[in-house]
Design a protein around this motif. Structure first.
Motif, PDB file in Angstrom:
ATOM      1  N   TYR A 235       0.827  -1.205   0.000  1.00 53.07           N
ATOM      2  CA  TYR A 235       0.000   0.000   0.000  1.00 53.07           C
ATOM      3  C   TYR A 235       0.863   1.257   0.000  1.00 53.07           C
ATOM      4  CZ  TYR A 235      -2.916   3.712   2.009  1.00 53.07           C
ATOM      5  OH  TYR A 235      -3.546   4.911   2.254  1.00 53.07           O
ATOM      6  N   LEU A 236       1.879   1.300   0.866  1.00 51.03           N
ATOM      7  CA  LEU A 236       2.735   2.480   0.946  1.00 51.03           C
ATOM      8  C   LEU A 236       3.562   2.656  -0.328  1.00 51.03           C
ATOM      9  CD1 LEU A 236       3.890   2.193   4.661  1.00 51.03           C
ATOM     10  CD2 LEU A 236       2.324   3.888   3.689  1.00 51.03           C
ATOM     11  N   ALA A 237       3.986   1.560  -0.932  1.00 49.42           N
ATOM     12  CA  ALA A 237       4.725   1.654  -2.195  1.00 49.42           C
ATOM     13  C   ALA A 237       3.840   2.244  -3.292  1.00 49.42           C
ATOM     14  CB  ALA A 237       5.233   0.277  -2.609  1.00 49.42           C
ATOM     15  N   THR A 238       2.568   1.875  -3.286  1.00 46.60           N
ATOM     16  CA  THR A 238       1.636   2.410  -4.278  1.00 46.60           C
ATOM     17  C   THR A 238       1.356   3.889  -4.016  1.00 46.60           C
ATOM     18  OG1 THR A 238       0.616   0.218  -4.378  1.00 46.60           O
ATOM     19  CG2 THR A 238      -0.580   2.018  -5.406  1.00 46.60           C
ATOM     20  N   VAL A 239       1.227   4.258  -2.740  1.00 48.37           N
ATOM     21  CA  VAL A 239       1.071   5.674  -2.392  1.00 48.37           C
ATOM     22  C   VAL A 239       2.248   6.478  -2.918  1.00 48.37           C
ATOM     23  CG1 VAL A 239       1.141   7.296  -0.458  1.00 48.37           C
ATOM     24  CG2 VAL A 239      -0.397   5.328  -0.372  1.00 48.37           C
ATOM     25  N   THR A 253      11.659  14.314   1.572  1.00 48.78           N
ATOM     26  CA  THR A 253      11.812  15.125   2.782  1.00 48.78           C
ATOM     27  C   THR A 253      10.655  14.912   3.751  1.00 48.78           C
ATOM     28  OG1 THR A 253      12.988  16.798   1.494  1.00 48.78           O
ATOM     29  CG2 THR A 253      12.129  17.474   3.640  1.00 48.78           C
ATOM     30  N   HIS A 254       9.439  14.830   3.203  1.00 50.94           N
ATOM     31  CA  HIS A 254       8.240  14.756   4.037  1.00 50.94           C
ATOM     32  C   HIS A 254       7.674  13.337   4.148  1.00 50.94           C
ATOM     33  CE1 HIS A 254       8.137  19.104   4.181  1.00 50.94           C
ATOM     34  NE2 HIS A 254       8.164  19.167   2.860  1.00 50.94           N
ATOM     35  N   TRP A 255       8.463  12.323   3.762  1.00 45.27           N
ATOM     36  CA  TRP A 255       7.892  10.981   3.662  1.00 45.27           C
ATOM     37  C   TRP A 255       7.360  10.453   4.992  1.00 45.27           C
ATOM     38  CZ3 TRP A 255       5.330   7.940   0.913  1.00 45.27           C
ATOM     39  CH2 TRP A 255       5.204   6.584   1.218  1.00 45.27           C
ATOM     40  N   ASN A 256       8.026  10.716   6.091  1.00 47.53           N
ATOM     41  CA  ASN A 256       7.548  10.201   7.379  1.00 47.53           C
ATOM     42  C   ASN A 256       6.161  10.735   7.721  1.00 47.53           C
ATOM     43  OD1 ASN A 256       9.778   8.587   7.900  1.00 47.53           O
ATOM     44  ND2 ASN A 256      10.897  10.223   8.967  1.00 47.53           N
ATOM     45  N   ASP A 257       5.956  12.038   7.483  1.00 45.55           N
ATOM     46  CA  ASP A 257       4.634  12.616   7.735  1.00 45.55           C
ATOM     47  C   ASP A 257       3.598  12.058   6.761  1.00 45.55           C
ATOM     48  OD1 ASP A 257       5.621  14.176   9.780  1.00 45.55           O
ATOM     49  OD2 ASP A 257       6.035  15.893   8.478  1.00 45.55           O
ATOM     50  N   ILE A 258       4.011  11.916   5.492  1.00 46.81           N
ATOM     51  CA  ILE A 258       3.099  11.377   4.481  1.00 46.81           C
ATOM     52  C   ILE A 258       2.714   9.944   4.834  1.00 46.81           C
ATOM     53  CG2 ILE A 258       2.908  10.665   2.065  1.00 46.81           C
ATOM     54  CD1 ILE A 258       4.759  13.018   1.353  1.00 46.81           C
ATOM     55  N   ARG A 259       3.694   9.154   5.252  1.00 43.43           N
ATOM     56  CA  ARG A 259       3.444   7.751   5.599  1.00 43.43           C
ATOM     57  C   ARG A 259       2.392   7.650   6.705  1.00 43.43           C
ATOM     58  NH1 ARG A 259       5.055   3.972   9.281  1.00 43.43           N
ATOM     59  NH2 ARG A 259       5.520   1.869   8.479  1.00 43.43           N
ATOM     60  N   THR A 260       2.546   8.473   7.730  1.00 43.79           N
ATOM     61  CA  THR A 260       1.599   8.454   8.842  1.00 43.79           C
ATOM     62  C   THR A 260       0.195   8.812   8.369  1.00 43.79           C
ATOM     63  OG1 THR A 260       3.346   9.059  10.397  1.00 43.79           O
ATOM     64  CG2 THR A 260       1.072   9.439  11.090  1.00 43.79           C
ATOM     65  N   GLU A 261       0.095   9.836   7.550  1.00 43.88           N
ATOM     66  CA  GLU A 261      -1.223  10.258   7.053  1.00 43.88           C
ATOM     67  C   GLU A 261      -1.822   9.211   6.118  1.00 43.88           C
ATOM     68  OE1 GLU A 261      -2.628  13.939   6.028  1.00 43.88           O
ATOM     69  OE2 GLU A 261      -1.039  15.111   6.980  1.00 43.88           O
ATOM     70  N   ALA A 262      -0.970   8.577   5.322  1.00 39.61           N
ATOM     71  CA  ALA A 262      -1.457   7.553   4.389  1.00 39.61           C
ATOM     72  C   ALA A 262      -2.038   6.359   5.148  1.00 39.61           C
ATOM     73  CB  ALA A 262      -0.333   7.101   3.472  1.00 39.61           C
ATOM     74  N   LEU A 267      -6.932   3.541   7.256  1.00 42.23           N
ATOM     75  CA  LEU A 267      -7.695   3.089   8.414  1.00 42.23           C
ATOM     76  C   LEU A 267      -9.126   3.616   8.377  1.00 42.23           C
ATOM     77  CD1 LEU A 267      -7.437   1.488  11.063  1.00 42.23           C
ATOM     78  CD2 LEU A 267      -6.817   3.639  12.200  1.00 42.23           C
ATOM     79  N   THR A 268      -9.290   4.873   7.969  1.00 41.93           N
ATOM     80  CA  THR A 268     -10.648   5.431   7.887  1.00 41.93           C
ATOM     81  C   THR A 268     -11.449   4.779   6.768  1.00 41.93           C
ATOM     82  OG1 THR A 268      -9.953   7.225   6.386  1.00 41.93           O
ATOM     83  CG2 THR A 268      -9.840   7.658   8.762  1.00 41.93           C
ATOM     84  N   ARG A 269     -10.763   4.262   5.750  1.00 39.19           N
ATOM     85  CA  ARG A 269     -11.462   3.596   4.643  1.00 39.19           C
ATOM     86  C   ARG A 269     -11.732   2.126   4.935  1.00 39.19           C
ATOM     87  NH1 ARG A 269     -11.222   8.182   3.806  1.00 39.19           N
ATOM     88  NH2 ARG A 269     -11.231   9.315   1.833  1.00 39.19           N
ATOM     89  N   GLY A 270     -11.050   1.583   5.917  1.00 34.68           N
ATOM     90  CA  GLY A 270     -11.253   0.181   6.262  1.00 34.68           C
ATOM     91  C   GLY A 270     -10.595  -0.783   5.311  1.00 34.68           C
ATOM     92  N   ARG A 272      -6.760  -1.451   2.620  1.00 32.33           N
ATOM     93  CA  ARG A 272      -5.556  -1.001   1.931  1.00 32.33           C
ATOM     94  C   ARG A 272      -5.610  -1.566   0.522  1.00 32.33           C
ATOM     95  NH1 ARG A 272      -2.834  -2.565   7.000  1.00 32.33           N
ATOM     96  NH2 ARG A 272      -2.495  -4.592   6.019  1.00 32.33           N
ATOM     97  N   SER A 273      -5.601  -0.698  -0.460  1.00 34.49           N
ATOM     98  CA  SER A 273      -5.710  -1.141  -1.849  1.00 34.49           C
ATOM     99  C   SER A 273      -5.098  -0.090  -2.762  1.00 34.49           C
ATOM    100  CB  SER A 273      -7.178  -1.366  -2.237  1.00 34.49           C
ATOM    101  OG  SER A 273      -7.877  -0.129  -2.264  1.00 34.49           O
ATOM    102  N   GLY A 274      -4.954  -0.446  -4.030  1.00 32.38           N
ATOM    103  CA  GLY A 274      -4.447   0.512  -5.001  1.00 32.38           C
ATOM    104  C   GLY A 274      -5.365   1.710  -5.153  1.00 32.38           C
ATOM    105  N   ARG A 275      -6.673   1.471  -5.088  1.00 30.92           N
ATOM    106  CA  ARG A 275      -7.621   2.580  -5.224  1.00 30.92           C
ATOM    107  C   ARG A 275      -7.496   3.555  -4.062  1.00 30.92           C
ATOM    108  NH1 ARG A 275     -13.382   0.476  -5.317  1.00 30.92           N
ATOM    109  NH2 ARG A 275     -12.870  -0.050  -7.475  1.00 30.92           N
ATOM    110  N   VAL A 276      -7.393   3.024  -2.826  1.00 32.73           N
ATOM    111  CA  VAL A 276      -7.264   3.884  -1.652  1.00 32.73           C
ATOM    112  C   VAL A 276      -5.950   4.661  -1.712  1.00 32.73           C
ATOM    113  CG1 VAL A 276      -7.035   3.879   0.865  1.00 32.73           C
ATOM    114  CG2 VAL A 276      -8.737   2.428  -0.238  1.00 32.73           C
ATOM    115  N   ALA A 277      -4.876   4.013  -2.202  1.00 30.65           N
ATOM    116  CA  ALA A 277      -3.593   4.698  -2.344  1.00 30.65           C
ATOM    117  C   ALA A 277      -3.695   5.847  -3.347  1.00 30.65           C
ATOM    118  CB  ALA A 277      -2.522   3.703  -2.777  1.00 30.65           C
TER     119      ALA A 277
END
Length: 292
Positions: A235-239, A253-262, A267-270, A272-277
């Motif tokens: 999922y994170l690789a697709t993001v 530079t911002h990957w750690n923050d992006i990773r957390t938000e991703a 989680l809110t979508r219930g 992990r998929s390519g579409r959610v990414a």
């Protein structure tokens, strides 16, 4: 002077001919075969086969983490384009994992090799014989695509699809394959009560007639490809891929923050998929650009 009897007969025949002409179906308009994709609108519409003027612009290289499925369906499609034996395919599994996108990506990459796509809603599956008549003598190779397919047991399209796949007295055109996607493996709902029909036979068990009937449709697809939820790393690789593709600034530079938000987004979508990414990447890039 009284009209001649022959004139009366001719007038009556003319009225009859006019009435028959009004009842006759209209002559189908010519189809522009220069497009890559078409949508079947139904035999009662004119034209029944409408071009898709702006098909999805997604290629096989854009689909990550489904390499096994991508390799199998691409190989099957290449066999088809070469005039070699190939199978109808059922792509089933979790939502948003790339089933529909894979079919669209094949069209994008192989349209120059003669591949064409006809999208058919399940409400029009009864009209498959009519579609076959449209394309029977065409030199192109057609994928008949039915997306998000599922049936209730008494729906007419279910029987029509079974018949066309394997069972009709006429065969599919050599220039046509059927690719269908579904969240259900057997395309029909499965109920707990059907397990009670299972019967023993020696040391083995045999499913009841209801289950056998449901399995009989999906088994007529020669190629089954299953799609499953992404792992967190996939999922994170697709993001990351879609953020780069959409031009996100300072990604590393911002990957750690992006990773957390991703991860929070998934989680809110219930799921992990390519579409959610892809949806998260669009949201992040849009918010970042708007804030700047």
């Amino acid at each position: 002077m009284a009209p001649d009897r022959s004139d009366l007969v001719l007038a009556a025949l003319q009225r009859l001919a006019d009435a028959v002409e009004r009842l006759a179906p209209p002559v189908p308009s010519a189809i522009d075969w220069t497009y890559k994709a078409y949508r079947w609108s139904g035999g009662g519409c004119e034209p029944a086969l409408r071009p898709v003027r702006r098909p999805h612009d997604i290629g096989l290289c854009d689909l990550l983490c489904i390499d096994r499925q991508k390799t199998a369906l691409e190989r099957n499609t290449r066999q088809f384009l070469r005039g070699l034996p190939a199978n109808n395919a059922l792509l089933w599994g979790s939502k948003g994992t790339g089933k529909s996108s894979l079919v669209k990506a094949l069209l994008h990459d192989y349209a120059e090799s003669g591949l064409r796509l006809i999208e058919v809603d399940k409400a029009h599956l009864e009209e498959l014989p009519e579609i076959l008549e449209y394309i029977h003598d065409r030199p192109e190779r057609f994928i008949l695509f039915s997306d998000d397919l599922s049936f209730e047991s008494e729906e007419p399209g279910y029987k029509a699809l079974k018949s066309v796949l394997d069972g009709s007295t006429s065969v599919l055109s050599a220039n046509l394959l059927i690719y269908a996607t579904s969240n259900r493996r057997h395309l029909l709902p499965e109920y707990m009560a059907e397990n009670l029909e299972t019967r023993p036979a020696g040391n083995e068990i045999h499913p009841g007639d209801s289950v056998e009937e449901k399995i009989s449709l999906s088994e007529r697809f020669g190629l089954w490809l299953s799609f499953h939820p992404f792992s967190q790393d996939d999922y994170l690789a697709t993001v990351e891929y879609w953020l780069a593709k959409l031009g996100a600034p300072d990604l590393k530079t911002h990957w750690n923050d992006i990773r957390t938000e991703a991860l929070r987004w998934a989680l809110t979508r219930g799921s992990r998929s390519g579409r959610v990414a892809w949806q998260f990447a669009r949201d992040w890039c849009g918010r970042t650009a708007l804030g700047a």
